[in-house]
Design a protein around this motif. Structure first.
Motif, short mmCIF file in Angstrom:
data_model
loop_
_atom_site.label_atom_id
_atom_site.label_comp_id
_atom_site.label_asym_id
_atom_site.label_seq_id
_atom_site.Cartn_x
_atom_site.Cartn_y
_atom_site.Cartn_z
N ASP A 1 0.83 -1.21 0.00
CA ASP A 1 0.00 0.00 0.00
C ASP A 1 0.86 1.26 0.00
O ASP A 1 0.35 2.37 -0.21
N ASP A 2 2.17 1.09 0.22
CA ASP A 2 3.03 2.27 0.33
C ASP A 2 4.00 2.43 -0.83
O ASP A 2 4.69 3.44 -0.93
N CYS A 3 4.10 1.40 -1.68
CA CYS A 3 4.93 1.52 -2.89
C CYS A 3 4.32 0.64 -3.97
O CYS A 3 3.32 -0.04 -3.75
N ASP A 4 4.93 0.62 -5.12
CA ASP A 4 4.39 -0.15 -6.24
C ASP A 4 4.88 -1.58 -6.30
O ASP A 4 4.57 -2.31 -7.23
N HIS A 5 5.66 -2.02 -5.31
CA HIS A 5 6.29 -3.33 -5.38
C HIS A 5 5.26 -4.46 -5.19
O HIS A 5 4.33 -4.35 -4.38
N VAL A 6 5.46 -5.54 -5.94
CA VAL A 6 4.66 -6.76 -5.78
C VAL A 6 5.58 -7.85 -5.24
O VAL A 6 6.61 -8.17 -5.85
N THR A 7 5.20 -8.41 -4.10
CA THR A 7 5.99 -9.49 -3.48
C THR A 7 5.36 -10.83 -3.84
O THR A 7 4.19 -11.08 -3.54
N VAL A 8 6.11 -11.68 -4.50
CA VAL A 8 5.66 -13.04 -4.83
C VAL A 8 6.48 -14.00 -3.97
O VAL A 8 7.72 -13.98 -4.02
N GLN B 1 5.68 -18.50 1.01
CA GLN B 1 4.96 -18.37 2.28
C GLN B 1 4.45 -16.93 2.42
O GLN B 1 5.00 -16.02 1.81
N THR B 2 3.42 -16.74 3.23
CA THR B 2 2.86 -15.41 3.41
C THR B 2 3.91 -14.48 4.02
O THR B 2 4.42 -14.74 5.12
N PRO B 3 4.28 -13.39 3.32
CA PRO B 3 5.31 -12.48 3.85
C PRO B 3 4.75 -11.58 4.94
O PRO B 3 3.55 -11.32 5.00
N GLU B 4 5.64 -11.12 5.80
CA GLU B 4 5.22 -10.20 6.86
C GLU B 4 5.32 -8.76 6.40
O GLU B 4 4.64 -7.88 6.94
N ARG B 5 6.16 -8.50 5.41
CA ARG B 5 6.36 -7.12 4.96
C ARG B 5 6.73 -7.09 3.48
O ARG B 5 7.04 -8.12 2.89
N CYS B 6 6.62 -5.91 2.89
CA CYS B 6 6.95 -5.70 1.47
C CYS B 6 8.44 -5.91 1.25
O CYS B 6 9.27 -5.37 2.01
N GLU B 7 8.77 -6.70 0.22
CA GLU B 7 10.18 -6.92 -0.10
C GLU B 7 10.84 -5.67 -0.69
O GLU B 7 12.06 -5.56 -0.72
N GLY B 8 10.01 -4.73 -1.17
CA GLY B 8 10.55 -3.52 -1.78
C GLY B 8 10.92 -2.46 -0.77
O GLY B 8 12.07 -2.02 -0.71
N CYS B 9 9.94 -2.06 0.07
CA CYS B 9 10.18 -0.95 0.99
C CYS B 9 10.13 -1.36 2.46
O CYS B 9 10.39 -0.54 3.34
#
Length: 881
Positions: free
Chosen positions: A424-431, A434-442
């Motif tokens: 919700d805070d950047c354009d990154h898509v995390t694939v 397992q369910t991630p806890e945070r965005c891999e981008g920011c």
């Protein structure tokens, strides 16, 4: 061994369920641990919503035959069972249930709705598995899988992540087939195109710089003009060359759109002017990309007109067909509707909802398919995978060489949710797996998962290796992958077969199966496709209840001619129920006359008839194995039918009565042992096709403590007895000739008659040794031997290869009465022939009557002529006496 008399009548409804319980309580369907060779088939997983239909019965019968046959050949055999979660189909079933309760999935929310679907699956989803067990499917039911179980879900996530990391999965905004009832994208393969009656509306588009002039555009979908971005003409069309680059007024909207030149346009079709709506037509989309046209989406997900500034207010919110009526009316009112013509055109409908499909611009996930398709094509070209029949390879190649990227996302809730999370805070898509806890981008924790699920065929494409434990390196994967054969219908070569090949090669480095056996379609007796609307559906469960599973299985097998659709008639199933009765009655006779004898696989008889039947059994075994090995199931069934009914029941059992009822104790004992040993042999051979009756009779033959036949060897001897076979076939020819004469001359079946055989001394020597057998089988009162050139007056004669058979008819047939009877019947038949000939000679009848009726009359005439000819020959023989 049997300690009691078999029931007089075979009752499959009591025998089959009891046998099924025995199988399921045992470990007979599990792979044996110590076998040198393995064999594996993965079941095409039926939808969890499904109920057994005749197509299922056909494909699972064929698979079960192969599985039981290979199991009996001593291999470690796995028939991997399971069901498919069937995304769209299952969600529709549950949504309909909710609708009856006045609820909707959107009101419930995703989690509560999925809880409801799982509850439905646990309660009702096992129906087809129970029905498969009733059919006799010998899967290893302890290994049953479901495409949404945890192990398969892990495989799906692993494949998605790997493909994404390699750039082979991407997200893009493109046109898709959109089902506005289900509100999801569907694949090209899930769209059924059929001709429907519609209209061509011819609409005037005025020139912006001179509204007194206009071009005329014809369309079958006038509502889509709200999204028009241009009007296209062919660049070489002299009529419109001066208009290219000028602007037109888009009727009813106030917008202007350009005239463009593109070779896509056919100048010979319609007016030569084509409206271009890039967001709602696949061809227009390509034109739009070439000319950088705007993509104006005019529909909501439910095919209502969107609320957007470029749409006139009065059309916003209307259903597409309401909008069509309003737009056509308004065009007419403004004098812009040139004309309306009736028009038959192809309309695409969803195969589940039957709603008219809309080309729709939306964000979806795709598999970049060309890099996966190349090795899959090479696998079939090289022979690593073989299609049977071979001509299906052409169908496979045509599709694979023109394959498009695969849209794998579906706007559903039931299925494998796409393992992608948006920040919700950047354009990154995390694939991620397992369910991630945070965005891999920011690094933000404000992430949410993609709402869509994967196409059902994505998980099904992994079925051959995911069910065996992949991505883990399991013992089952090492032992049973690649599998041996895939048995399926041609209708899912694209849906499933091609995708399994692509995924198998990509993730295991090996083909998923060696052979692909494509079986035919089941049609009704007239060759029509079965459908509820036609009322011609034959329900396999009804047939099993009426005639037994073995009768249905044998019928389907007997009719499984490679490359030819099966024209199924209930009468055929009934006839094969009679075959089961024949088997039962023959076994009943054998058991009543067995004494204390038991089968002996090493028996070496001295009697010709016993050596002959063992040799015929061995020949049949070879014929059946060759047929099964080349997927000629119909030939295997035919060989067994001919041997069991013809050779064993009609000839051997009758011949055995000579020894069984005679005074020679040694001959009787030998015959009892051979009679049982041959039954042991053909029960093994028949078992893969008719497992229930063979298992029941096996236990009567060997006793309740014996191993199940499904776990025994398929073929137990190898015997060649050419001399005995030659002698017995000569006897069978002789007896058949005598029976034929008796039938032609209307000699009562129970009446014993004298016969004379004229033959050379060496033939007589051979035949006279079997005189007791000849006399019994032919029901002779006396048998006289004559010199080879002898002639007998006043007798019917049958010339054979090395002898002649004479039946003196004095006192047996009243020739005058028989001649009178034949003349009377021939006269009646002649009248019928003349009547049919007059009908066929009438040009009006042949021209106006339905083709099927005319053909029926022709067939009747041919039959009557053949019968008349037979009677005439019989009459001539009588008159010659």
């Amino acid at each position: 061994m049997s300690q009691h008399e078999l029931a007089k009548v075979y009752d499959p409804q009591s025998v089959e369920p009891a046998i099924s319980e025995q199988w399921l309580a045992s470990d007979a369907f599990q792979p044996v641990a110590d076998a040198e060779e393995s064999y594996c088939i993965v079941i095409p997983p039926p939808n969890v919503t499904g109920s057994l239909h005749m197509g299922h019965a056909f494909t699972f019968t064929i698979q079960d035959i192969l599985i039981r046959w290979q199991r009996m050949k001593g291999k470690a055999v796995l028939w991997q069972p399971g069901t498919d979660h069937a995304g769209i189909a299952t969600q529709m079933v549950v949504e309909r249930l909710l609708d009856k309760e006045g609820k909707s999935r959107r009101e419930m929310g995703r989690e509560r709705f999925l809880d409801r679907v799982w509850a439905w699956k646990e309660e009702s989803g096992g129906t087809i598995v129970r029905q498969l067990k009733r059919l006799g499917a010998s899967c290893d039911w302890s290994r049953e899988r479901f495409t949404l179980d945890e192990g398969l879900s892990e495989a799906v996530r692993e494949v998605f992540v790997r493909l994404y990391e390699e750039g082979l999965i991407y997200r893009g905004k493109r046109l898709v087939n959109w089902d506005p009832v289900l509100e999801t994208a569907v694949s090209d393969l899930e769209v059924q195109h059929e001709e429907e009656s519609g209209h061509f509306w011819h609409i005037r588009y005025p020139l912006a710089d001179d509204p007194t002039q206009s071009v005329i555009v014809a369309t079958t979908r006038p509502e889509t003009m709200l999204g028009d971005a241009a009007v296209a003409v062919h660049p070489d069309d002299e009529r419109y060359r001066a208009l290219v680059g000028r602007e037109l007024i888009l009727p009813l909207t106030g917008r202007t759109i350009p005239v463009i030149a593109d070779a896509y346009v056919d100048p010979e079709f319609g007016t030569g002017c084509v409206k271009i709506t890039p967001a709602h037509d696949f061809n227009d989309y390509e034109v739009g990309l070439r000319h950088d046209l705007p993509l104006l989406n005019i529909f909501t997900t439910r095919a209502h007109i969107v609320d957007e500034p470029f749409i006139p207010q009065k059309y916003r919110g209307l259903d597409r067909y309401e909008a069509r009526e309003r737009i056509v009316s308004d065009l007419d009112a403004e004098g812009l509707l040139e004309k309306v013509e009736p028009h038959v055109h192809m309309v695409g409908r969803g195969d589940r909802s039957h709603a008219v499909i809309e080309p729709y611009l939306t964000d979806q996930w795709y598999v970049r398919i060309e890099p996966l398709a190349r090795p899959a094509i090479e696998a079939v070209e090289s022979g690593a995978i073989r299609f049977v029949p071979k001509f299906w390879e052409k169908t496979y190649f045509e599709w694979m060489r023109n394959i498009q990227d695969w849209c794998i996302s579906r706007q559903l809730w039931w299925g494998h949710r796409i393992p992608a999370w948006y920040c919700d805070d950047c354009d990154h898509v995390t694939v991620a797996r397992q369910t991630p806890e945070r965005c891999e981008g920011c690094g933000s924790t404000r992430i949410h998962q993609d709402e869509d699920v994967l196409d059902t065929w994505f998980s099904s494409g992994l079925w051959p290796f995911s069910t065996l434990g992949w991505p883990h390196d399991t013992d089952e994967l090492k032992r049973f992958y690649p599998t041996n054969v895939l048995v399926t219908g041609f209708d899912i070569i694209f849906f499933w077969v091609a995708r399994m090949i692509m995924m198998g090669l990509k993730f295991t480095g090996q083909v998923p199966f060696r052979d692909v056996y494509i079986h035919a379609l089941i049609r009704d007796a007239q060759g029509q496709k079965m459908s509820k609307s036609k009322g011609n559906v034959i329900d396999p469960l009804e047939m099993i209840a009426k005639y037994g599973a073995d009768a249905l299985r044998f019928t389907l097998t007997h009719m499984a001619t490679p490359g030819r659709d099966v024209k199924l008639d209930e009468g055929r199933i009934e006839a094969n129920r009679n075959f089961m009765n024949k088997i039962w009655n023959a076994a009943r006779f054998v058991f009543m006359n067995r004494g204390d004898a038991i089968p002996d696989p090493a028996v070496r008889p001295r009697m010709t008839v016993n050596r002959w039947i063992l040799a015929e059994l061995d020949a049949t075994a070879g014929e059946v194995e060759n047929a099964l090995g080349s997927y000629r199931f119909n030939d295997a069934a035919a060989a067994l039918y001919n041997f069991i009914w013809g050779t064993y029941c009609d000839w051997y059992v009758e011949a055995a009565k000579v020894a069984l009822y005679g005074d020679d104790a040694e001959a009787k004992r030998e015959t009892q042992v051979v009679m049982l040993s041959v039954m042991d042999g053909w029960l093994r051979l028949l078992h893969p096709i008719c497992p229930f009756i063979t298992e029941a009779l096996w236990q009567e033959l060997h006793g309740p403590d014996a191993r199940l036949v499904t776990a025994c060897a398929y073929r137990v001897r190898n015997m060649r007895e050419e001399g005995a076979v030659r002698e017995m076939r000569r006897i069978i020819d002789l007896v058949s000739a005598i029976r034929s004469i008796r039938g032609e001359m209307n000699v009562p079946p129970g009446k014993r008659v004298p016969a004379m055989i004229a033959c050379a001394p060496e033939v007589r020597s051979s035949l006279s040794a079997q005189q007791a057998l000849l006399t019994s089988l032919a029901r002779l009162r006396a048998l006289t031997w004559l010199e080879s050139d002898a002639e007998v007056a006043g007798a019917a004669v049958a010339p054979l290869a090395d002898c002649k058979v004479y039946l003196p008819l004095a006192g047996l047939v009243n020739v005058d009465e028989e001649v009178a009877r034949l003349n009377k019947n021939m006269a009646r038949l002649q009248r019928e022939i003349e009547k049919l000939e007059r009908k066929l000679g009438n040009p009006k009848f042949c021209a106006n009557a339905p083709a099927a009726v005319v053909q029926k009359v022709r067939a009747e005439l041919a039959d009557f002529n053949a019968r008349y000819h037979e009677m005439q020959q019989h009459l001539e023989r009588l008159q010659a006496l």
